[in-house]
Design a protein around this motif. Structure first.
Motif, short mmCIF file in Angstrom:
data_model
loop_
_atom_site.label_atom_id
_atom_site.label_comp_id
_atom_site.label_asym_id
_atom_site.label_seq_id
_atom_site.Cartn_x
_atom_site.Cartn_y
_atom_site.Cartn_z
N LEU A 198 -35.93 37.91 -25.28
CA LEU A 198 -36.47 39.16 -25.84
C LEU A 198 -35.35 40.02 -26.41
O LEU A 198 -35.46 40.58 -27.50
N ALA A 199 -34.25 40.12 -25.65
CA ALA A 199 -33.12 40.93 -26.12
C ALA A 199 -32.49 40.32 -27.36
O ALA A 199 -32.08 41.04 -28.29
N GLY A 200 -32.40 38.99 -27.40
CA GLY A 200 -31.84 38.33 -28.57
C GLY A 200 -32.70 38.55 -29.81
O GLY A 200 -32.18 38.77 -30.91
N ALA A 201 -34.02 38.50 -29.63
CA ALA A 201 -34.92 38.75 -30.77
C ALA A 201 -34.77 40.18 -31.27
O ALA A 201 -34.74 40.43 -32.48
N GLY A 207 -27.73 48.35 -31.18
CA GLY A 207 -27.23 46.99 -31.27
C GLY A 207 -26.21 46.68 -30.19
O GLY A 207 -26.24 45.60 -29.58
N TRP A 208 -25.30 47.60 -29.92
CA TRP A 208 -24.29 47.39 -28.89
C TRP A 208 -24.91 47.36 -27.49
O TRP A 208 -24.48 46.59 -26.63
N VAL A 209 -25.93 48.19 -27.28
CA VAL A 209 -26.61 48.19 -25.98
C VAL A 209 -27.30 46.85 -25.74
O VAL A 209 -27.24 46.27 -24.65
N LEU A 210 -27.97 46.33 -26.77
CA LEU A 210 -28.63 45.04 -26.64
C LEU A 210 -27.63 43.92 -26.39
O LEU A 210 -27.86 43.01 -25.57
N LEU A 211 -26.51 43.96 -27.10
CA LEU A 211 -25.49 42.94 -26.91
C LEU A 211 -24.89 43.02 -25.51
O LEU A 211 -24.63 41.99 -24.87
N ALA A 212 -24.68 44.25 -25.02
CA ALA A 212 -24.16 44.42 -23.65
C ALA A 212 -25.16 43.90 -22.63
O ALA A 212 -24.77 43.25 -21.64
N LEU A 231 -18.90 34.99 -24.49
CA LEU A 231 -17.63 35.70 -24.38
C LEU A 231 -17.80 37.01 -23.62
O LEU A 231 -16.97 37.35 -22.75
N GLY A 232 -18.87 37.74 -23.92
CA GLY A 232 -19.10 39.01 -23.24
C GLY A 232 -19.47 38.83 -21.78
O GLY A 232 -18.97 39.55 -20.91
N GLY A 233 -20.34 37.86 -21.50
CA GLY A 233 -20.73 37.62 -20.11
C GLY A 233 -19.57 37.18 -19.25
O GLY A 233 -19.37 37.69 -18.14
N GLY A 234 -18.79 36.24 -19.76
CA GLY A 234 -17.62 35.80 -19.01
C GLY A 234 -16.59 36.91 -18.88
O GLY A 234 -15.98 37.09 -17.81
N GLY A 235 -16.39 37.68 -19.96
CA GLY A 235 -15.41 38.76 -19.92
C GLY A 235 -15.77 39.85 -18.93
O GLY A 235 -14.90 40.37 -18.21
N THR A 262 -32.52 44.25 -35.18
CA THR A 262 -31.83 45.52 -35.42
C THR A 262 -30.44 45.34 -36.04
O THR A 262 -30.03 46.15 -36.87
N ALA A 263 -29.71 44.30 -35.62
CA ALA A 263 -28.33 44.13 -36.08
C ALA A 263 -28.18 43.05 -37.13
O ALA A 263 -27.16 43.00 -37.84
#
Length: 340
Positions: free
Chosen positions: A25-28, A219-224, A47-51, A33-34
């Motif tokens: 859902l977040a990816g869609a 967009g940044w919130v969804l990616l986070a 990369l974000g999850g591991g980081g 949006t982005a």
């Protein structure tokens, strides 16, 4: 030795599948949006999850005792490559064959591949409950995803890529069923996913218009969210519970991902679910009920009768009798070495 399935570990693996479903859902929403290409989202997600996990573990001082042995490095690299291959192959399959074909092949073939691999390595068929759950889950997945669109020129190639994704996920599941001394589930997820994201960055850059970044706060919130919840938290829960859950059971519980995504789409995106979809969701839920441990410390579903390495009372009595009499009946397959 096949460990016993504990309800806590079963719940952790199931939680991983549920959290993966929210990632869809977040990816869609992120794509809407982005406008980020799917492969770029996958690279940023790993990369974000591991980081995030690396920073958290470093702040807590949990990385100081991380072993740097050859088995640890090998497991991290293997998991990173498999995670990157899974993400890249799945999204490439979606682009060529569509979501339905990619989901059916990738998610449907994974538990079958794990079940076959487990049966070959253990030289025995899965237990009846596992076979029933396989039938329920795969039938439910077909009904839930629904019939795909008419086959196009890219369908065969897309299905093949989805099969590669399924093989990568199945291998990653089987590989991490056994732990490596000095490498816990959280450090494994942190290091391997960071490396996997790094490996995907050049692939995403070459395959698309470039490594674009989200625009705006949403967009940044969804990616986070993608990095923290359906990646860092989901895979940490999955790898933690996987140590004490049979590989086939874990692969089947991963099918909670499309179930969660479908329910979320109905609730949050006002999508409709037909009769076939409702039946499919019910069958997937029934498969989870069939697989659940009956009690704390119950034998795993892949080891009917009793968990490997645990003697029944009659076997223990025979072993004590043999030890007292000095008779060793090594030819009797029921009696193995004395427990350590």
């Amino acid at each position: 030795m096949t460990p016993e399935t504990r309800p806590r570990d079963f719940a952790l693996v199931a939680l991983g599948g549920v959290l993966w479903g929210t990632g869809g859902l977040a990816g869609a929403a992120l794509a809407d949006t982005a406008g980020l290409p799917p492969l770029t989202v996958a690279a940023y997600r790993l990369l974000g999850g591991g980081g995030v996990l690396l920073v958290g573990l470093a702040a807590a001082g949990a990385l100081r005792g991380l072993a740097r042995t050859r088995p640890v490095v090998r497991r991290v690299v293997q998991t990173a490559v498999l995670a990157a291959v899974y993400q890249a192959a799945y999204f490439a399959a979606v682009q060529r064959a569509g979501v339905a074909v990619a989901t059916l092949v990738a998610l449907g073939a994974a538990p079958l591949l794990v079940a076959v691999g487990t049966a070959v390595s253990a030289r025995r068929l899965p237990s009846p409950r596992t076979l029933v759950a396989l039938g329920l889950a795969l039938t439910g997945l077909v009904l839930l995803v629904g019939p795909s669109e008419a086959a196009g020129p890219g369908t065969a190639a897309g299905a093949l890529l989805a099969l590669v994704a399924a093989a990568a996920f199945a291998t990653m599941t089987g590989l991490n069923r056994r732990s490596v001394p000095g490498l816990g589930p959280l450090p494994l997820t942190a290091t391997s996913f960071t490396l996997g994201g790094i490996l995907l960055l050049p692939v995403a850059a070459l395959a698309g218009p470039g490594l674009a970044l989200p625009v705006g706060v949403e967009g940044w919130v969804l990616l986070a969210y993608l990095a923290v919840v359906p990646t860092a938290a989901a895979y940490s829960a999955y790898f933690t519970g996987l140590r004490h859950v049979p590989a086939t059971t874990a692969a089947l519980l991963a099918l909670l991902e499309p179930l969660t995504a479908t329910v979320g789409a109905v609730v949050l995106r006002d999508e409709r679910l037909g009769v076939a979809g409702v039946l499919g969701a019910t069958l997937l839920a029934a498969a989870v009920v069939v697989l659940r441990p009956r009690r704390a410390g119950s034998p795993t579903m892949d080891a009917p009768g009793r968990a490997a390495g645990h003697l029944s009372r009659s076997d223990a009595a025979r072993a004590r009798s043999a030890n007292m009499s000095g008779v060793v009946r090594a030819s009797d397959p029921r009696e193995g070495p004395a427990p350590r």
